[in-house]
Write a protein that holds these residues in place. Structure first.
Motif, PDB file in Angstrom:
ATOM      1  N   ASP A 120       0.495  -1.098  -0.081  1.00  0.00           N
ATOM      2  CA  ASP A 120       0.110  -0.162   0.385  1.00  0.00           C
ATOM      3  C   ASP A 120       0.983   1.386   0.336  1.00  0.00           C
ATOM      4  O   ASP A 120       0.182   1.701  -0.316  1.00  0.00           O
ATOM      5  N   THR A 121       2.214   1.225   1.310  1.00  0.00           N
ATOM      6  CA  THR A 121       2.704   2.378   0.593  1.00  0.00           C
ATOM      7  C   THR A 121       3.551   2.761  -0.333  1.00  0.00           C
ATOM      8  O   THR A 121       3.398   3.844  -1.373  1.00  0.00           O
ATOM      9  N   MET A 122       3.810   1.784  -1.586  1.00  0.00           N
ATOM     10  CA  MET A 122       4.321   1.625  -2.605  1.00  0.00           C
ATOM     11  C   MET A 122       3.307   2.111  -3.531  1.00  0.00           C
ATOM     12  O   MET A 122       3.294   2.789  -4.045  1.00  0.00           O
ATOM     13  N   MET A 123       2.482   1.781  -3.442  1.00  0.00           N
ATOM     14  CA  MET A 123       0.909   2.484  -4.256  1.00  0.00           C
ATOM     15  C   MET A 123       0.915   4.115  -4.448  1.00  0.00           C
ATOM     16  O   MET A 123       0.748   4.055  -5.200  1.00  0.00           O
ATOM     17  N   ALA A 124       1.198   4.048  -2.844  1.00  0.00           N
ATOM     18  CA  ALA A 124       1.574   6.095  -2.569  1.00  0.00           C
ATOM     19  C   ALA A 124       2.442   6.259  -3.276  1.00  0.00           C
ATOM     20  O   ALA A 124       1.721   7.359  -3.956  1.00  0.00           O
ATOM     21  N   ILE A 125       3.203   5.675  -3.563  1.00  0.00           N
ATOM     22  CA  ILE A 125       4.409   6.381  -3.777  1.00  0.00           C
ATOM     23  C   ILE A 125       4.437   6.564  -5.339  1.00  0.00           C
ATOM     24  O   ILE A 125       4.731   7.515  -6.168  1.00  0.00           O
ATOM     25  N   ASN A 126       4.679   5.286  -5.597  1.00  0.00           N
ATOM     26  CA  ASN A 126       4.434   5.585  -7.668  1.00  0.00           C
ATOM     27  C   ASN A 126       2.977   6.307  -7.971  1.00  0.00           C
ATOM     28  O   ASN A 126       3.184   7.031  -8.729  1.00  0.00           O
ATOM     29  N   GLU A 127       1.792   6.603  -7.261  1.00  0.00           N
ATOM     30  CA  GLU A 127       0.682   7.558  -7.187  1.00  0.00           C
ATOM     31  C   GLU A 127       1.298   8.813  -7.353  1.00  0.00           C
ATOM     32  O   GLU A 127       0.891   9.714  -8.282  1.00  0.00           O
ATOM     33  N   MET A 128       2.299   9.226  -6.799  1.00  0.00           N
ATOM     34  CA  MET A 128       2.777  10.577  -6.523  1.00  0.00           C
ATOM     35  C   MET A 128       3.592  10.656  -7.417  1.00  0.00           C
ATOM     36  O   MET A 128       3.912  11.964  -8.466  1.00  0.00           O
ATOM     37  N   ILE A 129       4.665   9.725  -8.008  1.00  0.00           N
ATOM     38  CA  ILE A 129       5.359   9.940  -8.597  1.00  0.00           C
ATOM     39  C   ILE A 129       4.751  10.224 -10.316  1.00  0.00           C
ATOM     40  O   ILE A 129       5.247  11.305 -11.116  1.00  0.00           O
ATOM     41  N   CYS A 130       3.924   9.689 -10.311  1.00  0.00           N
ATOM     42  CA  CYS A 130       2.866   9.327 -12.193  1.00  0.00           C
ATOM     43  C   CYS A 130       1.712  10.780 -11.601  1.00  0.00           C
ATOM     44  O   CYS A 130       2.011  11.346 -13.317  1.00  0.00           O
ATOM     45  N   GLN A 131       1.510  11.377 -10.856  1.00  0.00           N
ATOM     46  CA  GLN A 131       0.550  12.294 -11.020  1.00  0.00           C
ATOM     47  C   GLN A 131       1.437  13.667 -11.599  1.00  0.00           C
ATOM     48  O   GLN A 131       0.370  14.795 -12.216  1.00  0.00           O
ATOM     49  N   TYR A 132       2.880  14.262 -11.483  1.00  0.00           N
ATOM     50  CA  TYR A 132       3.601  15.066 -11.792  1.00  0.00           C
ATOM     51  C   TYR A 132       2.811  15.319 -13.073  1.00  0.00           C
ATOM     52  O   TYR A 132       3.202  16.976 -13.435  1.00  0.00           O
ATOM     53  N   GLU A 133       3.120  14.642 -13.855  1.00  0.00           N
ATOM     54  CA  GLU A 133       2.356  14.622 -15.224  1.00  0.00           C
ATOM     55  C   GLU A 133       1.419  15.534 -15.568  1.00  0.00           C
ATOM     56  O   GLU A 133       1.632  16.180 -16.952  1.00  0.00           O
ATOM     57  N   LYS A 134       0.156  15.015 -14.997  1.00  0.00           N
ATOM     58  CA  LYS A 134      -0.204  16.481 -15.452  1.00  0.00           C
ATOM     59  C   LYS A 134      -0.751  17.739 -14.367  1.00  0.00           C
ATOM     60  O   LYS A 134      -0.736  18.541 -14.770  1.00  0.00           O
ATOM     61  N   VAL A 343      -0.853   5.966 -17.952  1.00  0.00           N
ATOM     62  CA  VAL A 343      -1.671   6.911 -19.229  1.00  0.00           C
ATOM     63  C   VAL A 343       0.109   7.667 -19.287  1.00  0.00           C
ATOM     64  O   VAL A 343       0.627   7.941 -18.528  1.00  0.00           O
ATOM     65  N   ASP A 344       0.111   8.393 -20.579  1.00  0.00           N
ATOM     66  CA  ASP A 344       1.175   8.113 -21.591  1.00  0.00           C
ATOM     67  C   ASP A 344       2.776   8.031 -20.809  1.00  0.00           C
ATOM     68  O   ASP A 344       3.613   8.434 -20.414  1.00  0.00           O
ATOM     69  N   GLY A 345       2.646   6.859 -20.486  1.00  0.00           N
ATOM     70  CA  GLY A 345       3.385   5.928 -20.477  1.00  0.00           C
ATOM     71  C   GLY A 345       4.164   5.683 -19.028  1.00  0.00           C
ATOM     72  O   GLY A 345       5.116   4.773 -18.875  1.00  0.00           O
ATOM     73  N   TYR A 346       2.799   6.168 -17.919  1.00  0.00           N
ATOM     74  CA  TYR A 346       3.114   5.376 -16.624  1.00  0.00           C
ATOM     75  C   TYR A 346       2.368   5.024 -16.270  1.00  0.00           C
ATOM     76  O   TYR A 346       1.108   4.851 -16.376  1.00  0.00           O
ATOM     77  N   MET A 347       2.509   3.827 -15.260  1.00  0.00           N
ATOM     78  CA  MET A 347       2.207   2.905 -14.977  1.00  0.00           C
ATOM     79  C   MET A 347       1.498   2.589 -13.988  1.00  0.00           C
ATOM     80  O   MET A 347       2.720   3.039 -12.755  1.00  0.00           O
ATOM     81  N   VAL A 348       0.282   2.392 -13.089  1.00  0.00           N
ATOM     82  CA  VAL A 348      -0.397   3.053 -12.128  1.00  0.00           C
ATOM     83  C   VAL A 348      -0.541   1.107 -11.848  1.00  0.00           C
ATOM     84  O   VAL A 348      -1.630   0.913 -12.744  1.00  0.00           O
ATOM     85  N   VAL A 349       0.021   0.931 -10.818  1.00  0.00           N
ATOM     86  CA  VAL A 349      -0.742  -0.760 -10.163  1.00  0.00           C
ATOM     87  C   VAL A 349      -1.974  -0.485  -9.747  1.00  0.00           C
ATOM     88  O   VAL A 349      -2.242   0.233  -8.536  1.00  0.00           O
TER      89      VAL A 349
END
Length: 501
Positions: A120-134, A343-349
């Motif tokens: 769960d912590t890793m999923m939240a970190i991955n979301e933070m990294i991916c959301q920068y694009e938008k 989305v735009d090359g970023y992968m979210v689990v």
């Protein structure tokens, strides 16, 4: 006890014992700027509510070391050695000065890092990294395109004829972008399990458990027999054959079931005696797994079937389940199943599970997650055939989303060729998610998960996607520079030769 670092570390603050300074264009320096360390630190500090005890390592050290390991393919011990020798790696994990007199931390702490940074912590970190694009980019673009406001303007939109407000310029888009969906399996590092090999392994482990429980002071005349030499001979008779017959395999399985069942009865008898030997933690876990394995194999052998719920395929990793994928190379894989959104090359689990599941069930959840992230629904969802059931089609029709693939029913007159061209285009764009899985399995460790514990294996799987998203973000940052260089070269080549000379 956990002490949260104060402020973001700057490259100018890093102290070297020799002359010079770190290069700001180094890949690890750039990579460190792409991770929201301070936001992650706030959530990580909550894992340590007590202010007593030994001070824990910071989030930047824990996450940074794990990223280095997965990005470079090092072992835990080699990761610590590389950090000790490389000042750029030390800066990446948050050190303010270069230190090579001692190890930054013990290699055994890498296991604790993976346990603390769970799925769960890793999923939240991955979301933070991916959301920068938008969000940040979109905010900057909106700020650039926004006209300066008149000081005397009260802020109300202009009114057109009829007294109705003209909101055509302020209406936000309701559908934008494309969402790619797919699922894959992250195979674990286990040998291909067969019923005969599993029972042989269970027999060997029960023999070792009997050896640990028995000793001469139990009051028995002699040690209980296990027939281990005879049992191994029966196993090797079939295992050494290139293509054994089905009847021979079934007969060998029946014999191994008999040996394992006999050993389990002996273990229960020894455990009932006072003063028996002690089992270590691993042997106790293996014993419980073998009991379940024996019941499953006995049921399948009696009913002459080859499938059973929650089937155990590894004694040392009982959480692993067979995942039927229907691929040409291997129809069945053994590991965790992962459903992702791209989305735009970023992968979210979207989901990570050790039990097999139908990925089409997560379709609506993935689309709603897209809307939650970006504020609007996708214009189109590109997915394979398993996602195109009636419920998902009805959901897309309700929300005005185009679902890839042929529509149900006969196409309208004059639209058959257009629909075919659109389907081909969707298939070509959906290759991005297939390519992402391929890169993750060939270039990174997604093709074989070496972690043996369930929690650490989930952390490693999530790390693969975090590292791939960071690599994609680095490529996006360098893309404008490459375009600028190519355009400059193109402009120079079009000039006359005398000007170039």
């Amino acid at each position: 006890m956990y002490r949260q670092p104060s402020g973001q570390l700057k490259i100018e603050d890093f102290v070297l014992p020799f002359e010079g300074k770190l290069n700001s264009e180094n890949r690890w320096v750039k990579l460190s700027k792409l991770i929201p360390w301070e936001e992650i630190e706030k959530n990580y500090a909550q894992l340590f509510p007590s202010n007593t005890g030994t001070e824990a390592k910071s989030l930047r050290i824990a996450l940074g070391a794990l990223i280095i390991k997965e990005k470079c393919g090092y072992s835990d011990r080699e990761t610590v050695e590389q950090i000790k020798e490389n000042p750029y790696l030390q800066y990446f994990i948050g050190f303010d000065r270069y230190q090579d007199d001692k190890d930054p931390f013990d290699p055994s702490l890498m296991v604790h890092f993976r346990k603390r940074l769970d799925k769960d912590t890793m999923m939240a970190i991955n979301e933070m990294i991916c959301q920068y694009e938008k969000h940040p980019v979109q905010a900057v673009e909106e700020g650039k395109n926004k006209e300066p406001k008149d000081p005397q303007d009260p802020g109300e939109p202009p009114v057109s004829g009829g007294g109705q407000e003209d909101r055509s310029k302020t209406t936000e888009p309701t559908h934008k972008g494309k969402l790619l969906l797919d699922a894959t399996c992250a195979p674990a590092d286990v040998r291909y399990p067969t019923d005969l090999s599993l029972l042989n392994e269970a027999r060997e482990k029960t023999e070792a458990i009997i050896d640990a429980l028995y000793h001469g002071n139990l009051g028995l005349k002699k040690k209980p027999r296990t027939y281990r030499k005879k049992a191994r001979k029966h196993y090797l008779t079939i295992a050494k054959q290139r293509k054994p017959q089905t009847k021979a395999i079934r007969k060998a399985i029946g014999k191994q079931l008999g040996y394992v069942g006999r050993n389990l009865k002996t273990i229960d008898y020894l455990l009932s005696l006072e003063g028996h030997g002690r089992l270590n933690r691993r042997q106790s876990q293996h014993l419980e797994t073998i009991r379940t394995l024996y019941q499953q194999q006995r049921t399948m052998y009696t009913l002459k079937i080859h499938q059973i719920d929650d089937r155990i395929v590894s004694i040392s990793q009982p959480h692993i389940r067979p995942i039927v994928r229907g691929k040409a190379k291997a129809s069945t894989e053994f590991g965790a199943k992962v459903a992702i959104s791209m989305v735009d090359g970023y992968m979210v689990v979207d989901e990570l599970s050790w039990d097999p599941f139908n990925e089409s069930v997560n379709f609506q959840q993935a689309v709603e997650g897209y809307k939650k992230r970006f504020g609007y629904y996708p214009e189109a969802v590109l997915a394979d055939q398993i996602y195109r059931n009636r419920d998902n089609r009805a959901y897309c029709k309700k929300h005005g989303i185009r679902l890839s693939g042929p529509a149900l029913g006969r196409p309208k007159a004059g639209e058959a060729k257009r629909a075919e061209r659109l389907e081909i285009q969707d298939m070509s764009e959906r290759n991005a998610v297939e390519g992402g899985f391929g890169v993750g399995k060939r270039r990174y460790g997604l093709g074989r998960i070496m972690a043996r514990l369930k929690e650490t294996a989930e952390s490693v799987i999530m790390l693969q996607f975090i590292v791939m998203n960071l690599e994609h973000r680095l490529r996006v940052l360098f893309y404008p520079f490459y375009i600028f260089v190519l355009r400059r070269l193109q402009g120079l080549l079009k000039q006359p030769i005398s000007v170039l000379s």
